[in-house]
Design an enzyme around this catalytic site. Structure first.
Site, PDB file in Angstrom:
ATOM      1  N   LYS A 181       0.804  -1.149  -0.047  1.00  0.00           N
ATOM      2  CA  LYS A 181       0.211  -0.036   0.044  1.00  0.00           C
ATOM      3  C   LYS A 181       0.935   1.205   0.070  1.00  0.00           C
ATOM      4  CE  LYS A 181      -3.812   2.000   2.323  1.00  0.00           C
ATOM      5  NZ  LYS A 181      -4.926   1.777   3.934  1.00  0.00           N
ATOM      6  N   SER A 204      -9.760   1.577   2.577  1.00  0.00           N
ATOM      7  CA  SER A 204      -8.753   2.294   1.642  1.00  0.00           C
ATOM      8  C   SER A 204      -7.900   1.555   0.926  1.00  0.00           C
ATOM      9  CB  SER A 204      -8.227   3.578   2.553  1.00  0.00           C
ATOM     10  OG  SER A 204      -7.179   2.834   3.454  1.00  0.00           O
ATOM     11  N   SER A 233      -9.878  -0.564   6.838  1.00  0.00           N
ATOM     12  CA  SER A 233      -9.354  -0.506   5.442  1.00  0.00           C
ATOM     13  C   SER A 233      -8.719  -1.733   5.166  1.00  0.00           C
ATOM     14  CB  SER A 233      -8.465   0.760   5.524  1.00  0.00           C
ATOM     15  OG  SER A 233      -9.122   1.945   5.545  1.00  0.00           O
TER      16      SER A 233
END
Lengths: 501, 497
Positions: B91, B166, B190
């Site tokens: 990420k 996310s 997330s």
């Protein structure tokens, strides 16, 4: 604004509280391993800008702080030295504000739960009286970087970002600029004696904000004004003095004092407004979620108590009690740890070579020399006792010879000068310079006779009752012997010669 | 989902476990370099907008090194190093030295990381290969991955559906086969929400189990890095490599790394397991398409001998409110450094503006709408006069939520429920309704607020083929037990399908 003239204004009672930021001399910064302290021989200006930095103290995204244990210990020691209660659990908090030299956009400090609370510092006022100033709190925090402003642009040096500080906040217990000055000087000695700070005020390692208000005696507290970032004892006293008079005048003329922050203009000796209460920032303090609470247990405190050095107040007491020094001399000797330690070392040497009955006299002589010649030379040459060639043995030897009357005080000053310059031992200098005191009657008596013969007029005056002329004859003998004659003996023999003639 | 590559040996990506990949390498079916080249090709296509940066050079050199290690040590290398040569996606909120790190923000479009996060150092030391940095909602703020200037991530196979946020880029990358596993971060769901939407496994570890050093903070007291993978075993294996004490993170717990990979191979003793079924998670808002497979999984577990216990988490209803106060408060402070003085590119230069506030105002306007909104809310919640009513109050309720869990875990081993009340929604469907968007997190935020480990695992699909995620929430430090239970469910659910 014009400085109010003191004689025109009746000054009101001043109420003063001080917030002092002390830079701690830990080896590394508060939340990372970058160097925080510089070698004694290097000044800040010699360090290349932004060379003592890493991703943590420059606030790179993703970095996290890890608290330096030494900072906690130093803060506890500051608390112990000022009789504070040490908080068993204290918290680090974020103080949020925007400024370019604050890389994270917040300063890690303490808010709700500081490390130390409710202490007291005994200070000595210029008139010799003692006073107790209460300490409100002591907390730890990180320093910001330094902005340097040029015309049209500014640059940042983050070497100082993350350097540890303690903020020591007093209660509003001081009533005059002189008291504030005495408090600051005492606090400065405490932190330097503890060895937790170098106390260097020029480099901003010991800086002060003052909260000042005035009132009619016995009335409620007035509106306070904060004076920011003053970094000399003299300036803080001047700034407070100005502020007390300014506020007194405002109130006298029917006005009201505005709550605001002012800065000291050292050039004009005045304070000028920086920002008002309405412009004051809301720092939005909250506990820093990146750090865990600081727990301090009794064992740790005990261990640190044992490591506390003798503090200035205790030292002063000892000097007065055991050596019979005046409070003033004791105060001068303890104005810095270096001086006090030097004096103690001189006394250690003297104790070995002096009989107890004469120790008090030696102690006073040594104190006079340290407070006199030694401090003068340090000031003149800009050296420190560390860098100078003078050793405690040098001074002890000099004091001993003075005590034995083997050298005169004039001679001693000459010897001291040579020792300071060369680092040679006192006896070496005496031999090399021929500065041994002359006490031999076979040498001195003929000189005395010669002087008496040379000044018949003065002899007649003396004999007719002008006793004071004895000094003139002694002076002539001393001149003849280039100061090497033992003045006590000369005095005695001149008297004898004049009365017998 | 078949693809052909130009390589002599076709690397079958999608459903190969990490262990199977190592078996294939051992049989010399393909090399690590070939594997990485295959993954890179897909990553560069970026069909689902799952990548922000592909780091091909770094990946190829790591793959070459992995091949050399295998040549030297043979299969022993895989025993010692179960992630050797495995292509991972990271990420874009977790720093890799010398690789651009945008946090999904245009403000940081040119920020290159000067150091690697602790988890990256651990994985690099273990010989992992980093394919690229994955897309996300800006700074992790979002539930649909629509708050990204680098494109809105879609579920592989469903271009019109949001991958969830996310960590949507990581979820889509795992699903699409452009990597074999990924790292995400979970502040309020997330990792779990996109894992659920994309039909993969995602674990949010106990707070403090994984070092946060090098993860750009959104809400420091809630953030946690975790693994995302196609199977429970792979997720467990990756978790084992990123857990452990880290001196650089004061909130890191001094415990040894987990042993989840081993735990995933254990037989689940269903008769000894008590599963808490919270009433609050099965109330009317839950979509029947989600409720049905979750209930089926529960019934299946009960048949295996597990005891289902109805439990109450009465303060959960305040979870979203508490989360959105605490997270935004911390974020308002964490993001203050992106002021374009040192971090954040400058839209205007200091010399072109009157004063400092104008400089901040113009440059910080580059932040996305959602980020600005959360910074404003957080600044308000911490302000003098409001902090008591909002931030401090939220911290008090947070403790109540934690107490609910403590009480429930006296009587059950795990809590089981849905990850989300619906399957993945269509892009644009909720962007005009922030409250609906925030409610996506209703089942996931409580675990973050209480600091508990939780995970999402695939639990069938609705009639359109969209995945449903089953959520497990366990007591602190129960990752190993949780993974072994999840592996049991995984087998069962595969069997049911």
């Amino acid at each position: 604004m014009k400085a109010p003239k003191s004689q025109q204004v009746r000054r009101l009672e001043a109420v003063i509280g001080l917030e002092v930021h002390v830079q701690l001399s830990t080896a590394s910064k508060i939340f990372c391993s970058c160097p925080a302290r510089l070698p004694a021989t290097v000044s800040v200006s010699e360090i290349e800008a932004n060379s003592h930095v890493c991703p943590i103290c420059t606030g790179h995204p993703g970095t996290l702080p890890v608290l330096n244990r030494k900072v906690v210990e130093f803060a506890i020691q500051a608390g112990l030295a000022t009789q504070c209660a040490i908080n068993p659990k204290s918290l680090l908090a974020r103080k949020n504000y925007f400024y370019p030299d604050l890389p994270k956009g917040y300063q890690i400090s303490q808010y709700d739960e500081p490390m130390c609370r409710n202490g007291v510092l005994g200070i000595q006022l210029p008139n010799g009286e003692e006073k107790r100033v209460r300490i409100h709190r002591i907390h730890i925090e990180e320093d910001a970087g330094k902005s340097i402003h040029y015309s049209g642009f500014s640059v940042l040096n983050l070497n100082r970002a993350g350097v540890p500080l303690v903020e020591i906040v007093s209660e509003p217990d001081m009533a005059s600029p002189a008291e504030a000055g005495a408090y600051l000087r005492e606090l400065h000695s405490v932190v330097t004696f503890l060895g937790i700070s170098d106390g260097n005020m020029e480099e901003g390692n010991f800086r002060c904000d003052a909260n000042v208000s005035v009132r009619e005696p016995g009335a409620e507290l007035g509106t306070r004004v904060e004076i920011k970032n003053v970094n000399s004892f003299k300036f803080i006293e001047k700034a407070i003095e100005f502020e007390v008079l300014r506020q007194s005048e405002v109130l006298r003329s029917g006005g009201t004092v505005i709550q605001e922050t002012r800065s000291f203009d050292s050039f004009r000796g005045t304070t000028v407004p920086m920002r008002s209460k309405e412009e004051a920032e809301d720092y939005r303090y909250f506990p820093d979620p990146d750090l865990i609470p600081i727990y301090v247990d009794g064992d740790w405190i005990e261990e640190l108590k044992k490591r506390l050095p003798e503090l200035p107040q205790q030292r002063r007491g000892r000097y007065v009690a055991t050596y019979g020094l005046s409070a003033y001399d004791a105060g001068l000797l303890t104005s810095s740890r270096e001086i006090a330690e030097f004096y103690d070392q001189v006394m250690e040497v003297l104790k070995k070579s002096t009989v107890d009955a004469e120790l008090t006299q030696s102690a006073k002589t040594a104190a006079n020399w340290v407070c006199g010649e030694v401090l003068r030379m340090l000031n003149e040459t800009g050296q420190t006792l560390q860098t100078s060639k003078l050793t405690p043995h040098h001074l002890a030897e000099l004091v001993r010879l003075l005590q034995l009357q083997q050298i005169s005080s004039t001679g001693a000053k000459q010897i001291f000068g040579k020792v300071w310059e060369t680092g040679k031992s006192v006896s070496e200098v005496i031999q090399g310079e021929g500065l041994v005191q002359i006490s031999d009657p076979a040498v001195l008596k003929p000189i005395i006779d010669k002087i008496i013969a040379a000044f018949p007029g003065q002899v007649a005056e003396y004999r007719s009752g002008k006793d004071k002329l004895i000094g003139f004859f002694v002076g002539q003998v001393m001149k003849e012997t280039q100061g090497k004659a033992n003045p006590t003996l000369v005095n005695e023999w001149v008297r004898q010669a004049l009365s017998s003639g | 989902m078949c693809r052909f590559t130009v390589f002599p040996v076709r690397v079958k990506a999608e459903y190969m476990k990490i262990r199977q990949t190592h078996e294939a390498i051992a049989k010399k079916t393909f090399s690590f370099l070939e594997l990485t080249q295959d993954r890179l090709k897909l990553a560069k296509e970026n069909k689902h907008q799952e990548y922000i940066t592909v780091c091909a050079d770094l990946a190829l050199s790591a793959a070459t090194k992995a091949d050399a290690v295998f040549q030297k040590e043979g299969v022993q290398a895989f025993v010692r190093n179960p992630i050797l040569g495995i292509p991972l996606a990271i990420k874009d909120l977790i720093l890799i030295r010398n690789i651009r790190n945008t946090c999904g923000s245009k403000l940081l479009d040119n920020y290159v990381a000067p150091y690697s996060a602790s988890v990256i150092q651990q994985l690099e030391g273990a010989g992992a290969v980093f394919i690229g940095k994955t897309n996300l909602d800006e700074f992790g703020m979002g539930s649909s991955n629509e708050n990204s200037p680098y494109g809105s991530v879609s579920i592989p196979g469903f271009p019109e559906r949001v991958a969830g946020g996310s960590s949507g880029g990581s979820a889509a990358a795992v699903k699409s086969g452009s990597c074999d596993a990924a790292l995400g971060t979970d502040t309020g769901g997330s990792i779990r929400l996109p894992s659920s939407f994309c039909g993969i496994v995602g674990i949010k570890p106990t707070y403090g189990r994984v070092s946060r050093y090098g993860q750009v903070a959104y809400a420091s007291s809630l953030d946690q890095i975790g693994p995302m993978a196609r199977t429970v075993e792979d997720a467990g294996l990756l978790l084992d490599l990123i857990t452990g004490h880290d001196f650089k993170d004061s909130t890191s717990i001094p415990m040894p790394p987990t042993r989840c990979a081993a735990a995933s191979a254990l037989m689940t003793e269903w008769s000894k397991i008590r599963l808490g079924v919270p009433e609050e998670y099965f109330k009317s808002g839950l979509h029947p398409d989600v409720e049905k497979p979750i209930r089926q999984a529960l019934t299946w577990a009960e048949k295996q001998g597990a005891k289902l216990v109805p439990v109450q988490l009465p303060h959960s209803e305040y979870g979203v409110a508490v989360y959105y106060l605490i997270a935004v408060s911390e974020a308002s402070s964490n993001l203050a450094r992106f002021d374009s003085v040192r971090y954040g590119q400058r839209k205007v230069l200091a010399e072109d503006v009157r004063d400092l506030s104008t400089f901040y105002e113009i440059n910080r306007s580059q932040l996305g709408e959602e980020v600005k909104k959360r910074i404003l809310l957080g600044t308000f919640a911490l302000s003098a006069g409001y902090s008591e009513a909002y931030f401090k109050r939220a911290c008090q309720v947070r403790r109540k939520i934690k107490e609910d869990f403590d009480r429930v875990f006296n009587t059950v081993d795990f809590i089981v429920g849905p990850v989300s009340s619906t399957v993945a929604f269509k892009k644009g469907e909720k962007t005009q309704d922030p409250l609906q968007m925030y409610l996506n997190d209703i089942f996931t935020v409580p675990a973050n607020l209480a600091g508990l480990p939780a995970m999402s695992l695939p639990c069938g699909q609705d009639s359109n083929g969209l995945s449903v995620g089953l959520q497990l929430i366990g007591p602190a430090f129960s990752e190993e037990f949780m993974v072994s239970l999840a592996a049991g469910f995984e087998k069962g659910i595969e069997g049911v399908r």
